[in-house]
Design an enzyme around this catalytic site. Structure first.
Site, PDB file in Angstrom:
ATOM      1  N   ARG A 111     -73.912 -87.510 -73.067  1.00  0.00           N
ATOM      2  CA  ARG A 111     -73.690 -88.524 -72.032  1.00  0.00           C
ATOM      3  C   ARG A 111     -73.857 -87.866 -70.672  1.00  0.00           C
ATOM      4  O   ARG A 111     -74.079 -86.656 -70.580  1.00  0.00           O
ATOM      5  CB  ARG A 111     -72.267 -89.089 -72.141  1.00  0.00           C
ATOM      6  CG  ARG A 111     -71.210 -87.974 -72.158  1.00  0.00           C
ATOM      7  CD  ARG A 111     -69.802 -88.486 -72.045  1.00  0.00           C
ATOM      8  NE  ARG A 111     -68.803 -87.489 -72.330  1.00  0.00           N
ATOM      9  CZ  ARG A 111     -68.410 -86.536 -71.505  1.00  0.00           C
ATOM     10  NH1 ARG A 111     -68.968 -86.430 -70.302  1.00  0.00           N
ATOM     11  NH2 ARG A 111     -67.480 -85.668 -71.838  1.00  0.00           N
ATOM     12  N   HIS A 153     -57.878 -76.537 -70.407  1.00  0.00           N
ATOM     13  CA  HIS A 153     -59.226 -76.920 -70.846  1.00  0.00           C
ATOM     14  C   HIS A 153     -59.779 -78.127 -70.096  1.00  0.00           C
ATOM     15  O   HIS A 153     -60.789 -78.703 -70.504  1.00  0.00           O
ATOM     16  CB  HIS A 153     -59.253 -77.191 -72.362  1.00  0.00           C
ATOM     17  CG  HIS A 153     -58.688 -76.065 -73.178  1.00  0.00           C
ATOM     18  ND1 HIS A 153     -59.315 -74.841 -73.282  1.00  0.00           N
ATOM     19  CD2 HIS A 153     -57.537 -75.964 -73.903  1.00  0.00           C
ATOM     20  CE1 HIS A 153     -58.583 -74.050 -74.043  1.00  0.00           C
ATOM     21  NE2 HIS A 153     -57.505 -74.699 -74.427  1.00  0.00           N
ATOM     22  N   LYS A 210     -59.905 -76.121 -82.432  1.00  0.00           N
ATOM     23  CA  LYS A 210     -60.562 -77.197 -81.684  1.00  0.00           C
ATOM     24  C   LYS A 210     -60.805 -78.394 -82.597  1.00  0.00           C
ATOM     25  O   LYS A 210     -61.222 -78.234 -83.746  1.00  0.00           O
ATOM     26  CB  LYS A 210     -61.912 -76.719 -81.118  1.00  0.00           C
ATOM     27  CG  LYS A 210     -61.810 -75.565 -80.151  1.00  0.00           C
ATOM     28  CD  LYS A 210     -63.156 -74.959 -79.829  1.00  0.00           C
ATOM     29  CE  LYS A 210     -64.046 -75.891 -79.045  1.00  0.00           C
ATOM     30  NZ  LYS A 210     -65.305 -75.214 -78.645  1.00  0.00           N
ATOM     31  N   GLU A 235     -72.995 -77.069 -73.552  1.00  0.00           N
ATOM     32  CA  GLU A 235     -71.936 -76.211 -73.049  1.00  0.00           C
ATOM     33  C   GLU A 235     -71.946 -74.870 -73.788  1.00  0.00           C
ATOM     34  O   GLU A 235     -71.990 -74.832 -75.024  1.00  0.00           O
ATOM     35  CB  GLU A 235     -70.570 -76.882 -73.212  1.00  0.00           C
ATOM     36  CG  GLU A 235     -70.433 -78.178 -72.421  1.00  0.00           C
ATOM     37  CD  GLU A 235     -69.010 -78.708 -72.400  1.00  0.00           C
ATOM     38  OE1 GLU A 235     -68.186 -78.230 -73.211  1.00  0.00           O
ATOM     39  OE2 GLU A 235     -68.715 -79.589 -71.580  1.00  0.00           O
TER      40      GLU A 235
END
Length: 648
Positions: free
Chosen positions: A296, A234, A158, A274
């Site tokens: 955000r 994703h 990632k 998340e």
């Protein structure tokens, strides 16, 4: 409270912010690029300022130009929306240095969460569970491969900066690691200007559950969870709130962890924590781990608004203006269930390639929430994300809400470009999804079935032929007489197949429609036609195409009888650009022998990289495109020598 704000964004999120801000009595200033001069968000705003060229780097990423526009127009604050500059701490500091308010978190909070490796170390210190992995600064390729082996395959590479699935690769075995790392670095560098990555253990049956948080800079609350497990590459496709199978115990544990995360960095405004969740054995209080924080407002915030009754944009404006959090944790309600589906201009049957085109028709059902930045007549631009709308429904239970989602998708009408509407309806109708059996691999496992077109029926072809002949219009039978031809041929094309139909007129109100799948009798009553006594499929003719709406939507082309030369779409001698974009890499050269499946080029379009492969064995006759060149859809990139010349 402010009197005037500038929205530093475009599309549906700019429209969404303007809607709430104007309801609060605020004056709204839009900004726009060359491509967006006539856009919906410009029309909705009180005033608008041109900020540059169509490419984001020439407009929506030019922070200094945006700040000057805000000052020139008398705005007191800037709302960044999502994407573009929304998570850029340097922009936040520049806004504040100009004497303006940034409607969002502080630069320090964004920096704390902006790099995934540093954020995970911070979260571990705050007592938030994290996934096992390597988050170090040493980015040597061999070291990363060694760390991946220690973690144990499968692993996930990632990008440490950014999100949205860019710079992310799943690696299932050691032999694939080096190529995946190279690709992830390249995509991360292009998207975020930072090629650093981290490596984490991949949870084999993962669910993506996130928690909406809101802070005032000291204290924070959560507004419950959203399940975003239905993803493709994703990228989220359908989101829901609350998460199916969620228990009070797990919700409490996840909510508490999310609040700890927000308070650890002094977070102000709307944010999302998340979590990756192990869904193999039901949801457990010890079975979730921090992935990242989005500093955000999220794309999928409407589902949270639906189940809580909270306007998150209003909260953003109020807290940015110095007000306290509007509700305490105990006072935030949780009622019912909501789904959001992302409607994109993309071809689900062609590897989900992004599409462009002018919207000849766009209509949403009256009883759903449709967040959109486009209207009938607008162009889907190659410069930006190809989202058309977010369709959100609410019901007292998950079953009711899901039924409403299926109906909403069936009743949504889009013409002028290809969309993922049929794919969304198939996904919403999936039996496992209906049972709440969701994980991030569901779409990949079921993609062939989810993207398969329903076979045409005689009713569908007759509806298309009726529309293609313009007989579905009001007063279409006026002027009919027996001196006109008693038969008319309508040729339909779809997916490379021809469907010739013949309309045989018995009278102005009765037509026999002969299709390759059987004959249908069309009868015109006072209000509409019927086909064998049933209502025809909803249809629309736009240009030389007919669009059939409904659960099994379809498009038929009407070929010009004087121009039936065909296209070279099936020509294996040429590799064509499937969409407008930037040629990022070319892997072949003149005279090179290649086999089917050889990498030819990488095309960057709509913020994603697309790998183009050879469709047959052969010899490269000519490379027609150079790296870093901009090409149009259908442009020839590489030409092979004709097969007969290669025969031995």
């Amino acid at each position: 409270m402010f009197d005037c704000i500038l929205i530093a964004n475009r599309g549906e999120i700019a429209c969404r912010i303007i809607q709430t801000a104007r309801a609060m009595g605020l004056r709204c200033i839009a900004v726009y690029s060359d491509a967006d001069a006539q856009a919906r968000h410009v029309e909705m705003a009180d005033d608008a300022v041109h900020i540059g060229g169509s490419a984001p780097a020439d407009s929506y990423l030019k922070g200094d130009v945006i700040i000057q526009a805000a000052r020139d127009m008398g705005a007191q604050a800037i709302h960044p929306g999502y994407g573009f500059l929304s998570e850029n701490p340097d922009f936040v500091e520049a806004v504040e240095a100009a004497g303006l308010t940034f409607i969002g978190p502080s630069a320090s909070a964004i920096r704390a969460m902006g790099l995934k490796d540093a954020a995970k170390a911070l979260m571990e210190k705050a007592g938030v569970p994290i996934v096992p992995g390597y988050h170090g600064a040493d980015q040597d390729d061999d070291l990363l491969a060694e760390e991946a082996a220690k973690i144990g395959y499968p692993v996930l590479i990632k990008a440490v900066a950014g999100g949205g699935g860019k710079g992310m690769r799943l690696v299932e075995e050691p032999s694939a690691f080096a190529e995946a790392l190279k690709s992830a670095r390249s995509e991360a560098k292009a998207a975020f200007g930072n090629s650093d990555v981290l490596v984490e253990k991949f949870v084999t049956k993962p669910r993506h559950i996130e928690v909406q948080v809101f802070g005032d800079g000291t204290k924070a609350v959560h507004l419950f969870e959203r399940d975003c497990s239905l993803q493709r590459r994703h990228q989220k496709v359908i989101e829901e709130a609350p998460a199916p199978g969620m228990t009070d115990e797990v919700r409490q544990a996840m909510g508490d962890a999310a609040v700890r995360a927000a308070e650890a960095i002094g977070y102000a405004g709307a944010g999302t924590i998340e979590f990756i969740v192990d869904g193999s054995n039901g949801l457990r209080a010890d079975g979730f781990w921090f992935m990242e924080m989005n500093t955000r407002l999220q794309v999928e915030h409407p589902v949270t608004e639906a189940i809580t009754g909270v306007d998150l944009v209003e909260w953003q404006l109020r807290v940015a203006a110095g007000e306290a959090l509007p509700l305490a944790q105990a006072d935030i309600p949780l009622n019912g269930h909501a789904f959001e589906a992302r409607l994109y201009a993309e071809d689900a049957q062609n590897a989900f390639l992004p599409a462009t085109g002018r919207l000849a028709h766009l209509r949403f059902p009256a009883d759903v929430r449709a967040d959109t930045g486009v209207r009938t007549g607008d162009e889907i631009s190659p410069f930006y994300d190809p989202m058309i709308a977010k369709i959100t429904v609410y019901g007292a239970t998950r079953e009711i809400a899901l039924s409403k989602l299926r109906k909403a998708l069936a009743d949504t009408e889009v013409a002028g470009t290809v969309t993922n509407l049929g794919f969304l309806h198939a996904l919403a109708s999936h039996e496992g999804f209906a049972r709440g059996e969701v994980d991030t691999g569901l779409i990949a496992r079921e993609q062939a079935a989810l993207t398969q077109s329903a076979p045409f029926t005689s009713q569908v072809l007759a509806s298309a032929a009726l529309c293609g002949a313009d007989l579905d219009r009001e007063n279409s039978a006026q002027g009919f007489s027996l001196w006109q031809p008693l038969a008319r041929r309508i040729d339909l094309q779809s997916g490379g197949e021809d469907f010739p139909c013949t309309l045989r007129f018995d009278s102005a109100t009765r037509v026999q429609i002969e299709t390759p799948l059987g004959s249908v009798c069309a009868t015109r009553g006072p209000a509409r036609w019927t086909l064998d006594g049933r209502a025809p499929k909803a249809a629309l003719k736009a240009g030389n195409s007919v669009y059939i709406f409904g659960p099994n939507s379809a498009r038929f082309d009407l070929p010009d009888a004087l121009d039936r030369t065909g296209s070279n779409g099936g020509d294996l001698d040429v590799v064509l650009a499937p969409m407008p974009g930037l040629v990022k890499s070319v892997f072949v050269k003149n005279g090179q022998e290649v086999t089917e499946g050889t990498r030819i080029a990488v095309l960057e379009a709509m913020k994603m990289e697309h790998l183009l492969l050879a469709q047959r064995d052969g010899v490269v006759a000519e490379v027609l495109a150079s790296e870093n060149s901009q090409v149009e859809a259908g442009a020839a990139l590489v030409r092979f020598e004709p097969e007969e010349e290669n025969a031995t």
